[in-house]
Design a protein around this motif. Sequence first.
Motif, PDB file in Angstrom:
ATOM      1  N   VAL A 234     -51.381 -35.201   6.934  1.00 41.12           N
ATOM      2  CA  VAL A 234     -52.426 -36.210   7.007  1.00 41.12           C
ATOM      3  C   VAL A 234     -53.755 -35.554   6.646  1.00 41.12           C
ATOM      4  CG1 VAL A 234     -51.234 -37.577   8.774  1.00 41.12           C
ATOM      5  CG2 VAL A 234     -52.844 -35.777   9.484  1.00 41.12           C
ATOM      6  N   LEU A 235     -54.771 -36.375   6.449  1.00 34.25           N
ATOM      7  CA  LEU A 235     -56.118 -35.893   6.208  1.00 34.25           C
ATOM      8  C   LEU A 235     -56.983 -36.235   7.413  1.00 34.25           C
ATOM      9  CD1 LEU A 235     -58.225 -34.667   4.212  1.00 34.25           C
ATOM     10  CD2 LEU A 235     -58.651 -37.007   3.415  1.00 34.25           C
ATOM     11  N   ALA A 236     -57.847 -35.317   7.809  1.00 36.04           N
ATOM     12  CA  ALA A 236     -58.725 -35.538   8.963  1.00 36.04           C
ATOM     13  C   ALA A 236     -60.177 -35.386   8.555  1.00 36.04           C
ATOM     14  CB  ALA A 236     -58.385 -34.561  10.080  1.00 36.04           C
ATOM     15  N   TRP A 237     -61.036 -36.227   9.141  1.00 34.03           N
ATOM     16  CA  TRP A 237     -62.487 -36.102   8.973  1.00 34.03           C
ATOM     17  C   TRP A 237     -63.115 -35.803  10.325  1.00 34.03           C
ATOM     18  CZ3 TRP A 237     -66.415 -39.235  11.135  1.00 34.03           C
ATOM     19  CH2 TRP A 237     -67.715 -38.871  10.745  1.00 34.03           C
ATOM     20  N   TYR A 238     -63.934 -34.749  10.366  1.00 32.69           N
ATOM     21  CA  TYR A 238     -64.585 -34.289  11.585  1.00 32.69           C
ATOM     22  C   TYR A 238     -66.074 -34.597  11.539  1.00 32.69           C
ATOM     23  CZ  TYR A 238     -60.435 -31.519  12.766  1.00 32.69           C
ATOM     24  OH  TYR A 238     -59.163 -31.122  13.081  1.00 32.69           O
ATOM     25  N   ASP A 239     -66.526 -35.460  12.429  1.00 38.92           N
ATOM     26  CA  ASP A 239     -67.962 -35.646  12.627  1.00 38.92           C
ATOM     27  C   ASP A 239     -68.529 -34.443  13.369  1.00 38.92           C
ATOM     28  OD1 ASP A 239     -70.463 -36.999  12.663  1.00 38.92           O
ATOM     29  OD2 ASP A 239     -70.062 -37.625  14.726  1.00 38.92           O
ATOM     30  N   ASP A 240     -67.723 -33.887  14.272  1.00 37.56           N
ATOM     31  CA  ASP A 240     -68.054 -32.705  15.060  1.00 37.56           C
ATOM     32  C   ASP A 240     -66.801 -31.827  15.062  1.00 37.56           C
ATOM     33  OD1 ASP A 240     -68.320 -30.831  17.121  1.00 37.56           O
ATOM     34  OD2 ASP A 240     -69.479 -32.173  18.388  1.00 37.56           O
ATOM     35  N   PRO A 241     -66.915 -30.561  14.658  1.00 34.85           N
ATOM     36  CA  PRO A 241     -65.718 -29.725  14.564  1.00 34.85           C
ATOM     37  C   PRO A 241     -65.014 -29.483  15.887  1.00 34.85           C
ATOM     38  CG  PRO A 241     -67.707 -28.412  14.231  1.00 34.85           C
ATOM     39  CD  PRO A 241     -68.126 -29.843  14.207  1.00 34.85           C
ATOM     40  N   THR A 242     -65.676 -29.767  17.011  1.00 38.73           N
ATOM     41  CA  THR A 242     -65.043 -29.568  18.314  1.00 38.73           C
ATOM     42  C   THR A 242     -64.535 -30.869  18.920  1.00 38.73           C
ATOM     43  OG1 THR A 242     -67.143 -29.808  19.522  1.00 38.73           O
ATOM     44  CG2 THR A 242     -66.562 -27.599  18.745  1.00 38.73           C
ATOM     45  N   ALA A 243     -64.715 -31.996  18.217  1.00 40.57           N
ATOM     46  CA  ALA A 243     -64.286 -33.309  18.724  1.00 40.57           C
ATOM     47  C   ALA A 243     -63.074 -33.795  17.939  1.00 40.57           C
ATOM     48  CB  ALA A 243     -65.426 -34.317  18.607  1.00 40.57           C
ATOM     49  N   PRO A 244     -62.286 -34.710  18.516  1.00 39.60           N
ATOM     50  CA  PRO A 244     -61.128 -35.229  17.783  1.00 39.60           C
ATOM     51  C   PRO A 244     -61.557 -35.891  16.478  1.00 39.60           C
ATOM     52  CG  PRO A 244     -60.984 -35.830  20.106  1.00 39.60           C
ATOM     53  CD  PRO A 244     -62.365 -35.265  19.886  1.00 39.60           C
TER      54      PRO A 244
ATOM     55  N   ASN B 218     -50.865 -42.112   5.361  1.00 40.76           N
ATOM     56  CA  ASN B 218     -50.184 -43.094   4.524  1.00 40.76           C
ATOM     57  C   ASN B 218     -49.130 -43.884   5.297  1.00 40.76           C
ATOM     58  OD1 ASN B 218     -48.717 -40.396   4.268  1.00 40.76           O
ATOM     59  ND2 ASN B 218     -47.179 -41.778   3.393  1.00 40.76           N
ATOM     60  N   VAL B 219     -48.792 -43.459   6.509  1.00 36.01           N
ATOM     61  CA  VAL B 219     -47.796 -44.163   7.316  1.00 36.01           C
ATOM     62  C   VAL B 219     -48.470 -45.177   8.226  1.00 36.01           C
ATOM     63  CG1 VAL B 219     -45.999 -43.901   9.059  1.00 36.01           C
ATOM     64  CG2 VAL B 219     -46.191 -42.238   7.202  1.00 36.01           C
ATOM     65  N   ASN B 220     -49.432 -44.723   9.019  1.00 31.37           N
ATOM     66  CA  ASN B 220     -50.240 -45.599   9.862  1.00 31.37           C
ATOM     67  C   ASN B 220     -51.613 -45.695   9.217  1.00 31.37           C
ATOM     68  OD1 ASN B 220     -51.837 -46.808  11.828  1.00 31.37           O
ATOM     69  ND2 ASN B 220     -50.879 -45.721  13.529  1.00 31.37           N
ATOM     70  N   SER B 221     -51.926 -46.837   8.627  1.00 28.45           N
ATOM     71  CA  SER B 221     -53.143 -46.977   7.829  1.00 28.45           C
ATOM     72  C   SER B 221     -54.410 -47.158   8.652  1.00 28.45           C
ATOM     73  CB  SER B 221     -53.006 -48.163   6.865  1.00 28.45           C
ATOM     74  OG  SER B 221     -52.055 -47.886   5.862  1.00 28.45           O
ATOM     75  N   ARG B 222     -54.270 -47.333   9.960  1.00 23.32           N
ATOM     76  CA  ARG B 222     -55.460 -47.490  10.805  1.00 23.32           C
ATOM     77  C   ARG B 222     -56.182 -46.159  10.950  1.00 23.32           C
ATOM     78  NH1 ARG B 222     -53.826 -49.644  16.401  1.00 23.32           N
ATOM     79  NH2 ARG B 222     -56.098 -49.786  16.628  1.00 23.32           N
ATOM     80  N   LEU B 223     -57.517 -46.205  10.848  1.00 19.83           N
ATOM     81  CA  LEU B 223     -58.314 -45.009  11.104  1.00 19.83           C
ATOM     82  C   LEU B 223     -58.396 -44.816  12.615  1.00 19.83           C
ATOM     83  CD1 LEU B 223     -61.376 -45.074   8.661  1.00 19.83           C
ATOM     84  CD2 LEU B 223     -59.361 -43.620   8.565  1.00 19.83           C
ATOM     85  N   LEU B 224     -57.680 -43.832  13.114  1.00 18.11           N
ATOM     86  CA  LEU B 224     -57.648 -43.561  14.549  1.00 18.11           C
ATOM     87  C   LEU B 224     -58.013 -42.111  14.797  1.00 18.11           C
ATOM     88  CD1 LEU B 224     -54.269 -45.326  15.437  1.00 18.11           C
ATOM     89  CD2 LEU B 224     -56.573 -46.199  15.886  1.00 18.11           C
ATOM     90  N   ARG B 225     -58.606 -41.851  15.967  1.00 12.28           N
ATOM     91  CA  ARG B 225     -58.882 -40.478  16.357  1.00 12.28           C
ATOM     92  C   ARG B 225     -57.567 -39.728  16.601  1.00 12.28           C
ATOM     93  NH1 ARG B 225     -61.875 -42.908  20.296  1.00 12.28           N
ATOM     94  NH2 ARG B 225     -60.535 -41.848  21.822  1.00 12.28           N
ATOM     95  N   ALA B 226     -57.620 -38.431  16.410  1.00 13.58           N
ATOM     96  CA  ALA B 226     -56.418 -37.626  16.587  1.00 13.58           C
ATOM     97  C   ALA B 226     -55.836 -37.766  17.985  1.00 13.58           C
ATOM     98  CB  ALA B 226     -56.725 -36.156  16.288  1.00 13.58           C
ATOM     99  N   ASP B 227     -56.700 -37.930  18.998  1.00 14.33           N
ATOM    100  CA  ASP B 227     -56.183 -38.063  20.362  1.00 14.33           C
ATOM    101  C   ASP B 227     -55.545 -39.423  20.616  1.00 14.33           C
ATOM    102  OD1 ASP B 227     -58.562 -39.455  20.286  1.00 14.33           O
ATOM    103  OD2 ASP B 227     -59.392 -38.580  22.107  1.00 14.33           O
ATOM    104  N   GLN B 228     -55.671 -40.335  19.649  1.00 14.62           N
ATOM    105  CA  GLN B 228     -54.969 -41.615  19.725  1.00 14.62           C
ATOM    106  C   GLN B 228     -53.651 -41.595  18.956  1.00 14.62           C
ATOM    107  OE1 GLN B 228     -58.516 -43.750  18.143  1.00 14.62           O
ATOM    108  NE2 GLN B 228     -58.354 -45.040  19.968  1.00 14.62           N
ATOM    109  N   ARG B 229     -53.390 -40.525  18.249  1.00 14.28           N
ATOM    110  CA  ARG B 229     -52.155 -40.385  17.475  1.00 14.28           C
ATOM    111  C   ARG B 229     -51.224 -39.424  18.220  1.00 14.28           C
ATOM    112  NH1 ARG B 229     -51.828 -41.775  12.164  1.00 14.28           N
ATOM    113  NH2 ARG B 229     -49.614 -41.420  12.606  1.00 14.28           N
ATOM    114  N   ARG B 230     -50.634 -39.897  19.303  1.00 13.94           N
ATOM    115  CA  ARG B 230     -49.758 -39.067  20.121  1.00 13.94           C
ATOM    116  C   ARG B 230     -48.463 -38.718  19.392  1.00 13.94           C
ATOM    117  NH1 ARG B 230     -53.142 -37.008  23.840  1.00 13.94           N
ATOM    118  NH2 ARG B 230     -54.266 -38.650  24.981  1.00 13.94           N
ATOM    119  N   ASP B 231     -48.225 -39.401  18.287  1.00 18.49           N
ATOM    120  CA  ASP B 231     -47.018 -39.122  17.511  1.00 18.49           C
ATOM    121  C   ASP B 231     -47.171 -37.911  16.605  1.00 18.49           C
ATOM    122  OD1 ASP B 231     -48.963 -40.777  16.194  1.00 18.49           O
ATOM    123  OD2 ASP B 231     -47.522 -41.117  14.579  1.00 18.49           O
ATOM    124  N   LEU B 232     -48.375 -37.367  16.490  1.00 18.49           N
ATOM    125  CA  LEU B 232     -48.632 -36.248  15.595  1.00 18.49           C
ATOM    126  C   LEU B 232     -48.979 -34.988  16.381  1.00 18.49           C
ATOM    127  CD1 LEU B 232     -50.909 -38.010  12.932  1.00 18.49           C
ATOM    128  CD2 LEU B 232     -48.401 -37.829  12.950  1.00 18.49           C
TER     129      LEU B 232
END
Length: 231
Positions: free
Chosen positions: A154-164, A170-184
């Motif tokens: 997956v690709l991740a965008w960090y507003d703050d390098p210490t925050a999720p 491409n599987v789950n198209s919703r923009l969610l924070r990493a801490d909301q993606r418990r499947d990853l």
Amino acid sequence: MHYRSPAARPVSQVPWSVLTLLILFPLGAATGVVDFDRLILAASARYGANGVNAVREWQALIDSASNTSTVDKLEAANEFFNSRLQWRSDEEIYGLDDYWATPLEVLGRGAADCEDFSIAKYITLVALGLPTESLRLIYVTAKLANGVTQAHMVLAWYDDPTAPPLILDNVNSRLLRADQRRDLVPIFSFNASDLWLGGNDTVTGASPTARLSRWRDVFVRMRSEGLTGPW
């Protein structure tokens, strides 16, 4: 990477070169430059009118999203490729076990696997002005509903390098924070200059070299096609 494929490789079968040679080709962190004249000529020669139209649509996306907010850019890049590309394995598309494609190759063929989706979105966002240090491509293990665990990117965008970060997938198209993606579960992440192991916020200190051949090669091919970087 074969996420979503019935014949997907388990994590234990991810190519050893990918899991061990975690060093990047040095490219620097700067807004990218796309030579669309060259890119369209390449698209015409390789893929005909359909390829040219796909590249022109990508150009229109970059033009229209260039002055929008960061979140709007993330959503535009994520939706553009998720809606236009069909997921297919590298074996189906290229006859190879593992191949990292350029944006031109995925647009021309209309197909991609998870690495190709992530790379195309990464290049798009850098072309839209996002700094490379705010973006990371992340190899993860993905937990499926049936209990199977598969390798994925997956690709991740960090507003703050210490925050999720926000996750583009491409599987789950919703923009969610990493801490909301418990499947990853992250294995490692990287961008144009740095490498992180697992979910660690500290860079490894590894020196960028040409040792990760697929990452190096995709940038060499992009430059020859008209994506003139620096990415």
